[in-house]
Design a protein around this motif. Sequence first.
Motif, PDB file in Angstrom:
ATOM      1  N   HIS A 192       0.829  -1.211   0.000  1.00  0.00           N
ATOM      2  CA  HIS A 192       0.000   0.000   0.000  1.00  0.00           C
ATOM      3  C   HIS A 192       0.861   1.257   0.000  1.00  0.00           C
ATOM      4  N   GLU A 193       1.949   1.252   0.805  1.00  0.00           N
ATOM      5  CA  GLU A 193       2.808   2.432   0.873  1.00  0.00           C
ATOM      6  C   GLU A 193       3.540   2.670  -0.446  1.00  0.00           C
ATOM      7  N   VAL A 194       4.041   1.608  -1.056  1.00  0.00           N
ATOM      8  CA  VAL A 194       4.715   1.740  -2.354  1.00  0.00           C
ATOM      9  C   VAL A 194       3.739   2.273  -3.401  1.00  0.00           C
ATOM     10  N   ALA A 195       2.535   1.712  -3.419  1.00  0.00           N
ATOM     11  CA  ALA A 195       1.527   2.164  -4.377  1.00  0.00           C
ATOM     12  C   ALA A 195       1.175   3.622  -4.148  1.00  0.00           C
ATOM     13  N   ARG A 196       1.049   4.019  -2.898  1.00  0.00           N
ATOM     14  CA  ARG A 196       0.686   5.400  -2.573  1.00  0.00           C
ATOM     15  C   ARG A 196       1.767   6.368  -3.024  1.00  0.00           C
ATOM     16  N   GLN A 197       3.027   6.035  -2.731  1.00  0.00           N
ATOM     17  CA  GLN A 197       4.119   6.949  -3.084  1.00  0.00           C
ATOM     18  C   GLN A 197       4.318   7.045  -4.588  1.00  0.00           C
ATOM     19  N   LEU A 198       4.251   5.915  -5.264  1.00  0.00           N
ATOM     20  CA  LEU A 198       4.428   5.952  -6.717  1.00  0.00           C
ATOM     21  C   LEU A 198       3.269   6.669  -7.399  1.00  0.00           C
ATOM     22  N   THR A 199       2.071   6.496  -6.875  1.00  0.00           N
ATOM     23  CA  THR A 199       0.916   7.191  -7.434  1.00  0.00           C
ATOM     24  C   THR A 199       1.052   8.696  -7.248  1.00  0.00           C
ATOM     25  N   ALA A 200       1.565   9.090  -6.085  1.00  0.00           N
ATOM     26  CA  ALA A 200       1.754  10.526  -5.830  1.00  0.00           C
ATOM     27  C   ALA A 200       2.828  11.116  -6.727  1.00  0.00           C
ATOM     28  N   THR A 201       3.807  10.316  -7.111  1.00  0.00           N
ATOM     29  CA  THR A 201       4.901  10.804  -7.961  1.00  0.00           C
ATOM     30  C   THR A 201       4.467  10.942  -9.413  1.00  0.00           C
ATOM     31  N   ASP A 202       3.917   9.860  -9.978  1.00  0.00           N
ATOM     32  CA  ASP A 202       3.461   9.872 -11.378  1.00  0.00           C
ATOM     33  C   ASP A 202       2.460   8.738 -11.546  1.00  0.00           C
ATOM     34  N   ALA A 203       1.208   9.043 -11.276  1.00  0.00           N
ATOM     35  CA  ALA A 203       0.181   8.006 -11.243  1.00  0.00           C
ATOM     36  C   ALA A 203       0.017   7.299 -12.589  1.00  0.00           C
ATOM     37  N   LEU A 204      -0.056   8.067 -13.682  1.00  0.00           N
ATOM     38  CA  LEU A 204      -0.325   7.459 -14.982  1.00  0.00           C
ATOM     39  C   LEU A 204       0.820   6.554 -15.420  1.00  0.00           C
ATOM     40  N   THR A 205       2.063   7.029 -15.273  1.00  0.00           N
ATOM     41  CA  THR A 205       3.204   6.207 -15.673  1.00  0.00           C
ATOM     42  C   THR A 205       3.283   4.942 -14.834  1.00  0.00           C
ATOM     43  N   THR A 206       3.025   5.077 -13.541  1.00  0.00           N
ATOM     44  CA  THR A 206       3.079   3.913 -12.661  1.00  0.00           C
ATOM     45  C   THR A 206       2.038   2.879 -13.037  1.00  0.00           C
ATOM     46  N   HIS A 207       0.792   3.315 -13.243  1.00  0.00           N
ATOM     47  CA  HIS A 207      -0.271   2.381 -13.605  1.00  0.00           C
ATOM     48  C   HIS A 207      -0.047   1.817 -15.012  1.00  0.00           C
ATOM     49  N   ALA A 208       0.436   2.649 -15.919  1.00  0.00           N
ATOM     50  CA  ALA A 208       0.701   2.153 -17.276  1.00  0.00           C
ATOM     51  C   ALA A 208       1.751   1.047 -17.241  1.00  0.00           C
ATOM     52  N   ARG A 209       2.794   1.260 -16.465  1.00  0.00           N
ATOM     53  CA  ARG A 209       3.884   0.285 -16.405  1.00  0.00           C
ATOM     54  C   ARG A 209       3.471  -0.997 -15.689  1.00  0.00           C
ATOM     55  N   ASP A 210       2.876  -0.857 -14.491  1.00  0.00           N
ATOM     56  CA  ASP A 210       2.633  -2.026 -13.654  1.00  0.00           C
ATOM     57  C   ASP A 210       1.284  -2.691 -13.896  1.00  0.00           C
TER      58      ASP A 210
ATOM     59  N   ASP B 219       5.074   1.673 -21.338  1.00  0.00           N
ATOM     60  CA  ASP B 219       5.862   2.841 -20.955  1.00  0.00           C
ATOM     61  C   ASP B 219       5.384   4.000 -21.816  1.00  0.00           C
ATOM     62  N   PRO B 220       4.726   5.006 -21.225  1.00  0.00           N
ATOM     63  CA  PRO B 220       4.211   6.124 -22.023  1.00  0.00           C
ATOM     64  C   PRO B 220       5.270   6.841 -22.837  1.00  0.00           C
ATOM     65  N   ASN B 221       6.531   6.720 -22.443  1.00  0.00           N
ATOM     66  CA  ASN B 221       7.619   7.383 -23.177  1.00  0.00           C
ATOM     67  C   ASN B 221       8.208   6.516 -24.274  1.00  0.00           C
ATOM     68  N   MET B 222       7.728   5.279 -24.402  1.00  0.00           N
ATOM     69  CA  MET B 222       8.277   4.362 -25.409  1.00  0.00           C
ATOM     70  C   MET B 222       7.140   3.638 -26.119  1.00  0.00           C
ATOM     71  N   LEU B 223       6.189   4.392 -26.630  1.00  0.00           N
ATOM     72  CA  LEU B 223       5.082   3.788 -27.356  1.00  0.00           C
ATOM     73  C   LEU B 223       5.535   3.365 -28.751  1.00  0.00           C
ATOM     74  N   ALA B 224       4.710   2.570 -29.401  1.00  0.00           N
ATOM     75  CA  ALA B 224       5.025   2.103 -30.753  1.00  0.00           C
ATOM     76  C   ALA B 224       5.247   3.292 -31.688  1.00  0.00           C
ATOM     77  N   ASN B 225       6.179   3.134 -32.624  1.00  0.00           N
ATOM     78  CA  ASN B 225       6.561   4.219 -33.535  1.00  0.00           C
ATOM     79  C   ASN B 225       6.333   3.783 -34.985  1.00  0.00           C
ATOM     80  N   PRO B 226       5.182   4.104 -35.577  1.00  0.00           N
ATOM     81  CA  PRO B 226       4.883   3.647 -36.939  1.00  0.00           C
ATOM     82  C   PRO B 226       5.873   4.148 -37.984  1.00  0.00           C
TER      83      PRO B 226
END
Length: 231
Positions: free
Chosen positions: A115-133, A138-145
């Motif tokens: 719970h603590e890890v999830a809380r801290q990572l969500t507070a830092t960058d919620a979208l990137t954390t949820h996208a990754r885990d 990785d929002p910064n490495m999406l497919a490149n047509p």
Amino acid sequence: MGGPITERHRSVFSGPLRAGVLGANDGLLSTAAILIGIAAADVSRSALITAGVAALVAGALSMAVGEYSSVSSQLDAERADLHREHHELADEPEAELAELTAIYRRRGLDAALAHEVARQLTATDALTTHARDELGLDPNMLANPRQAAVTSAVAFVVGALPPVLVVAAVPSSWRITIGVLVTLIGLGLLGFVGARLGGAPWRRPVARVLVGGAVALFVSAAIGRLVGVAV
């Protein structure tokens, strides 16, 4: 103590590597098979060169369009997942936090730490954390047509050039023999390079492309000879 260790993972280059190896293999084998099949029908050098150039251009464009369409579909799906996750984080933050906590618990953390890890990572960058885990993205490495399309087209041209040059430079009595040898050597090298760049053992990939290439060339030559005799 030394500085931080920087690791280079081969999977980072899996997209461009796949497109490049596929394009070069396809360019080499498909163009060679076309030319050897036509050469077996005993046609002129000018007809062979024309067919080779046409196969090179058409194949490169086809690879580019195909890769662009395919990777664009992948990118659309990735963006849709990120868009949906963004709205879920805004509308149901507690449910998303609980979902992330459950993911970390399944990975071995106890309930409080998860719970603590999830809380801290969500507070830092919620979208990137949820996208990754949660989504494995990785929002910064999406497919490149565009990258996939250009890589495939250029690789196809590079692979298609050797058989075109063979039919342009080699006497008619040696075209099929030299064409087959050049194609098999090229396929073997591509299989070896692809395996080494991907960090995999090279013997099986090389054997696979050599056997498949030899069968394709033999069938093309046989059909070309039969059609040439019939016509």
